[in-house]
Design a protein around this motif. Structure first.
Motif, PDB file in Angstrom:
ATOM      1  N   LEU A   1     -13.225  -6.161  -6.836  1.00 57.90           N
ATOM      2  CA  LEU A   1     -12.570  -6.166  -8.425  1.00 57.90           C
ATOM      3  C   LEU A   1     -12.604  -7.748  -8.912  1.00 57.90           C
ATOM      4  CD1 LEU A   1      -9.612  -3.712  -8.280  1.00 57.90           C
ATOM      5  CD2 LEU A   1     -11.951  -3.441  -9.491  1.00 57.90           C
TER       6      LEU A   1
ATOM      7  N   PRO B   1       2.348   1.084  -4.359  1.00 57.41           N
ATOM      8  CA  PRO B   1       1.631   0.545  -4.978  1.00 57.41           C
ATOM      9  C   PRO B   1       2.034   0.178  -6.297  1.00 57.41           C
ATOM     10  CG  PRO B   1       0.265   2.576  -4.272  1.00 57.41           C
ATOM     11  CD  PRO B   1       1.841   2.573  -3.937  1.00 57.41           C
TER      12      PRO B   1
ATOM     13  N   THR C   1      -3.591  -3.502 -12.838  1.00 60.90           N
ATOM     14  CA  THR C   1      -3.538  -2.036 -12.972  1.00 60.90           C
ATOM     15  C   THR C   1      -4.701  -1.619 -12.424  1.00 60.90           C
ATOM     16  OG1 THR C   1      -2.472  -2.287 -15.026  1.00 60.90           O
ATOM     17  CG2 THR C   1      -3.043  -0.138 -14.896  1.00 60.90           C
ATOM     18  N   LEU C   2      -6.006  -2.135 -12.751  1.00 60.49           N
ATOM     19  CA  LEU C   2      -7.201  -1.611 -12.163  1.00 60.49           C
ATOM     20  C   LEU C   2      -7.188  -1.659 -10.533  1.00 60.49           C
ATOM     21  CD1 LEU C   2     -10.014  -3.608 -14.133  1.00 60.49           C
ATOM     22  CD2 LEU C   2      -9.685  -1.111 -13.972  1.00 60.49           C
ATOM     23  N   LEU C   3      -6.395  -2.738 -10.002  1.00 60.18           N
ATOM     24  CA  LEU C   3      -6.356  -2.551  -8.524  1.00 60.18           C
ATOM     25  C   LEU C   3      -5.479  -1.444  -7.916  1.00 60.18           C
ATOM     26  CD1 LEU C   3      -6.879  -4.219  -6.115  1.00 60.18           C
ATOM     27  CD2 LEU C   3      -5.059  -5.517  -6.370  1.00 60.18           C
ATOM     28  N   LEU C   4      -4.454  -1.217  -9.027  1.00 58.90           N
ATOM     29  CA  LEU C   4      -3.872   0.212  -8.712  1.00 58.90           C
ATOM     30  C   LEU C   4      -4.370   1.306  -8.600  1.00 58.90           C
ATOM     31  CD1 LEU C   4      -0.550   0.148  -8.409  1.00 58.90           C
ATOM     32  CD2 LEU C   4      -0.402   0.955 -10.835  1.00 58.90           C
TER      33      LEU C   4
ATOM     34  N   LEU D   1       2.963  -3.398  -7.529  1.00 54.57           N
ATOM     35  CA  LEU D   1       1.764  -4.439  -7.996  1.00 54.57           C
ATOM     36  C   LEU D   1       2.356  -5.079  -9.359  1.00 54.57           C
ATOM     37  CD1 LEU D   1      -0.755  -5.262  -6.401  1.00 54.57           C
ATOM     38  CD2 LEU D   1      -1.876  -3.739  -7.781  1.00 54.57           C
ATOM     39  N   LEU D   2       2.858  -4.044 -10.212  1.00 57.71           N
ATOM     40  CA  LEU D   2       3.066  -4.310 -11.678  1.00 57.71           C
ATOM     41  C   LEU D   2       4.478  -5.215 -11.544  1.00 57.71           C
ATOM     42  CD1 LEU D   2       2.924  -0.777 -13.345  1.00 57.71           C
ATOM     43  CD2 LEU D   2       1.469  -2.656 -13.481  1.00 57.71           C
TER      44      LEU D   2
ATOM     45  N   GLU E   1      -7.054   2.334   5.626  1.00 54.54           N
ATOM     46  CA  GLU E   1      -6.574   1.947   4.132  1.00 54.54           C
ATOM     47  C   GLU E   1      -6.374   0.236   4.315  1.00 54.54           C
ATOM     48  OE1 GLU E   1      -3.615   4.410   3.283  1.00 54.54           O
ATOM     49  OE2 GLU E   1      -3.126   3.577   1.177  1.00 54.54           O
TER      50      GLU E   1
ATOM     51  N   ARG F   1       6.240   5.157   3.374  1.00 56.40           N
ATOM     52  CA  ARG F   1       5.477   5.989   4.263  1.00 56.40           C
ATOM     53  C   ARG F   1       4.641   5.126   5.009  1.00 56.40           C
ATOM     54  NH1 ARG F   1      -0.187   5.924   2.870  1.00 56.40           N
ATOM     55  NH2 ARG F   1      -0.598   4.695   0.964  1.00 56.40           N
TER      56      ARG F   1
ATOM     57  N   ALA G   1      -7.828   1.789  -8.074  1.00 59.72           N
ATOM     58  CA  ALA G   1      -8.513   1.502  -6.931  1.00 59.72           C
ATOM     59  C   ALA G   1      -7.608   1.789  -5.547  1.00 59.72           C
ATOM     60  CB  ALA G   1      -8.712   0.166  -6.765  1.00 59.72           C
ATOM     61  N   MET G   2      -6.205   1.445  -5.470  1.00 52.94           N
ATOM     62  CA  MET G   2      -5.560   1.896  -4.260  1.00 52.94           C
ATOM     63  C   MET G   2      -5.536   3.260  -4.412  1.00 52.94           C
ATOM     64  SD  MET G   2      -2.819  -1.440  -4.479  1.00 52.94           S
ATOM     65  CE  MET G   2      -1.568  -1.112  -3.337  1.00 52.94           C
TER      66      MET G   2
ATOM     67  N   LEU H   1      -9.591  -1.485   4.098  1.00 50.67           N
ATOM     68  CA  LEU H   1     -10.462  -1.386   2.883  1.00 50.67           C
ATOM     69  C   LEU H   1      -9.826  -2.117   1.796  1.00 50.67           C
ATOM     70  CD1 LEU H   1     -11.547   2.431   3.141  1.00 50.67           C
ATOM     71  CD2 LEU H   1     -12.945   0.304   3.278  1.00 50.67           C
ATOM     72  N   PHE H   2      -8.416  -2.354   1.936  1.00 50.06           N
ATOM     73  CA  PHE H   2      -7.916  -3.028   0.871  1.00 50.06           C
ATOM     74  C   PHE H   2      -8.480  -4.402   0.607  1.00 50.06           C
ATOM     75  CE2 PHE H   2      -4.234  -5.623  -0.992  1.00 50.06           C
ATOM     76  CZ  PHE H   2      -4.256  -4.762  -2.188  1.00 50.06           C
TER      77      PHE H   2
ATOM     78  N   LEU I   1       0.921  -1.101  -0.026  1.00 49.11           N
ATOM     79  CA  LEU I   1      -0.140  -0.034  -0.112  1.00 49.11           C
ATOM     80  C   LEU I   1       0.748   1.328   0.001  1.00 49.11           C
ATOM     81  CD1 LEU I   1      -2.700  -1.235   2.615  1.00 49.11           C
ATOM     82  CD2 LEU I   1      -3.162  -0.399   0.046  1.00 49.11           C
TER      83      LEU I   1
ATOM     84  N   LEU J   1      -8.423   4.600  -2.921  1.00 50.13           N
ATOM     85  CA  LEU J   1      -8.511   4.140  -1.481  1.00 50.13           C
ATOM     86  C   LEU J   1      -7.639   5.084  -0.595  1.00 50.13           C
ATOM     87  CD1 LEU J   1      -9.911   1.569  -0.718  1.00 50.13           C
ATOM     88  CD2 LEU J   1      -7.650   0.607  -0.172  1.00 50.13           C
ATOM     89  N   ARG J   2      -6.519   5.315  -1.186  1.00 51.19           N
ATOM     90  CA  ARG J   2      -5.794   6.391  -0.326  1.00 51.19           C
ATOM     91  C   ARG J   2      -6.221   7.642  -0.100  1.00 51.19           C
ATOM     92  NH1 ARG J   2       0.501   7.491  -2.236  1.00 51.19           N
ATOM     93  NH2 ARG J   2       0.992   8.879  -0.679  1.00 51.19           N
TER      94      ARG J   2
END
Lengths: 376, 77
Positions: free
Chosen positions: A220, A102, B24-27, A105-106, A209, A203, B29-30, A212-213, A99, B33-34
């Motif tokens: 999704l 982010p 990427t969609l999740l990215l 993630l890629l 957060e 950070r 969404a994050m 909610l994650f 988080l 969210l933030r």
């Protein structure tokens, strides 16, 4: 005299075939790897013992009425055990580093190339006589590249139960070998200067957060990839129990007692699939080879993706963290940390590598869902 | 064989693209969210001060670990 003959025929000695003995030897090797070499002992020990039990002639562990048969039917045939383990893994996972950064993630996405490239490789292997992998078999083998035991077992039980034993053994063995397989590839693809790159401190991530994650991930998944919801859903449930802060008892149970109990039975059930008919053939060798290739490609594509991101990013990115994208939590992140320290003695990459590491878990669950949707 | 290979290739492409699109969609969404999950002002103030404290202990710990590593390397060479 006749009585003696009857008694002799009821002993294991008379019924022993060389195949049974060979499979017991495989079980013994797994026990040795677990106890002496400390290779994923939590799983390889029950798997190895299960393999020995399953191949005792005349004992019937694996036939209706035998305990291993029932454990397999109840836990793996239904997919229940790997999913319960996944819930426990969710309860153990801290998404904080992901988080906080982010984009990692890629990296978890790029490392899944190991899975899909291996699927192609498994089908290409059919060109060699003796191999005859169907598309389902190939998908189940490919998921070894996800470096995630429960995901591999879950997918194999759905797509290709005959190969489950070999796939699970390959997945767990290679996860134990991550510290040996990964560093040469990581060093090959990066320069010393790149490995020494320091990254900015992460950070702090707030509790809201973190709560909610998992809900966002589940939302999704159920919208776009319902076939992945068994894995992702149980994972998110475990994670929500951890982060919510109001069900500490459930979270503790999921990540300790429950996962330990399930691990015993999961190991035994996987061991029961190590029977001579299903394991002693050339396909097993192919699976072991493809698994190693999957790991190597996954590591390489993670590192290359990290290099690409470093080129376009303002904040410095150490390309080594891409290697952690192959899940295998937390081993892969520790390997990244160690290789980073070799290049720069005061550079601690562990927390930075945890982001792609947990992203890899999500990535391989998503890849499993895609494979289920495409070939299931 | 040929047909199987091309099918495997298509699965490889679709699979990889789907993984990237999904994450990427999740990215995104994050990112939402933030923004949504920013804590009230008082909270950030306290968390900042605790972050500052943690950084200093982190540095001390880092120094201790580095010293230990050096000592270990010296003894084991």
């Amino acid at each position: 005299m006749e009585r003696w003959l009857t008694l002799w025929q009821s002993t294991a000695l008379s019924a022993f075939g060389w195949e049974d003995a060979a499979m017991m030897l495989v079980g013994a090797i797994l026990l040795f790897l677990a106890i002496r070499k400390k290779f994923e002992p939590l799983l390889l020990l029950p798997i190895g013992f299960g393999a020995i039990l399953a191949n005792i002639p005349l004992a019937g562990f694996n036939e209706p009425g035998g305990i291993l048969y029932y454990i397999y039917v109840v836990g793996i045939d239904t997919g229940v055990f790997p999913l319960l383990i996944f819930m426990g893994v969710g309860a153990m996972t801290d998404f904080g580093p992901l988080l906080a950064n982010p984009r990692t993630l890629l990296l978890g996405a790029a490392a899944q190339f190991g899975i899909f490239a291996t699927l192609f490789g498994a089908i290409a292997l059919n060109a060699i006589p003796g191999f005859d992998f169907s598309m389902q078999d190939a998908a189940a083998i490919a998921i070894i590249g996800g470096a995630d035991g429960p995901t591999a077992i879950f997918l194999a039980s759905k797509l290709s139960p005959d190969l489950l034993g070999a796939i699970a053994v390959a997945a767990y063995s290679y996860m134990a070998l991550v510290p040996i397989i990964q560093p040469p590839i990581m060093k090959l693809l990066t320069t010393k200067a790149e490995r020494a790159v320091r990254m900015e401190q992460l950070r702090q991530v707030g509790q809201r957060e973190k709560i909610l994650f998992p809900l966002a991930v589940l939302f999704l998944t159920l919208l776009f990839l319902p076939t992945a919801t068994p894995l992702v859903g149980m994972f998110c449930l475990g994670n929500l129990m951890r982060e919510a802060g109001v069900v500490e008892r459930l979270s503790k149970t999921a990540q300790n007692e429950l996962i330990n109990i399930v691990t015993i039975f999961l190991g035994l059930a996987v061991g029961s699939k190590l029977s001579a008919a299903e394991f002693l053939n050339v396909q097993t060798l192919g699976i072991l080879a493809l698994g190693a290739v999957a790991f190597a490609i996954g590591t390489a594509s993670g590192v290359l993706m990290a290099k690409l991101m470093a080129r376009f990013s303002k904040a410095p990115i150490n390309p080594l963290i891409g290697a952690a994208g192959v899940s295998a939590v937390p081993m892969a992140a520790r390997v990244v940390n160690k290789v980073g320290l070799d290049a720069n003695q005061s550079n601690y990459l562990l927390m930075h590598a945890m982001g792609p590491n947990v992203a890899g878990v999500l990535g391989s669950a998503v890849a499993a869902g895609i494979l289920l949707a495409l070939v299931g | 064989m040929q047909q199987q290979l091309s099918e495997a290739f298509t699965i490889m492409l679709t699979g990889m693209i789907t993984v990237f699109v999904f994450l990427t969609l999740l990215l995104m969404a994050m990112a939402l969210l933030r923004r949504f999950a920013i804590q009230p002002q008082t909270d950030t103030a306290t968390s900042q001060s605790s972050a500052a404290r943690e950084t200093s202990t982190d540095n001390q710990r880092l120094a201790a670990i580095t010293a230990a590593v050096h000592a270990y390397r010296r003894d084991h060479e």
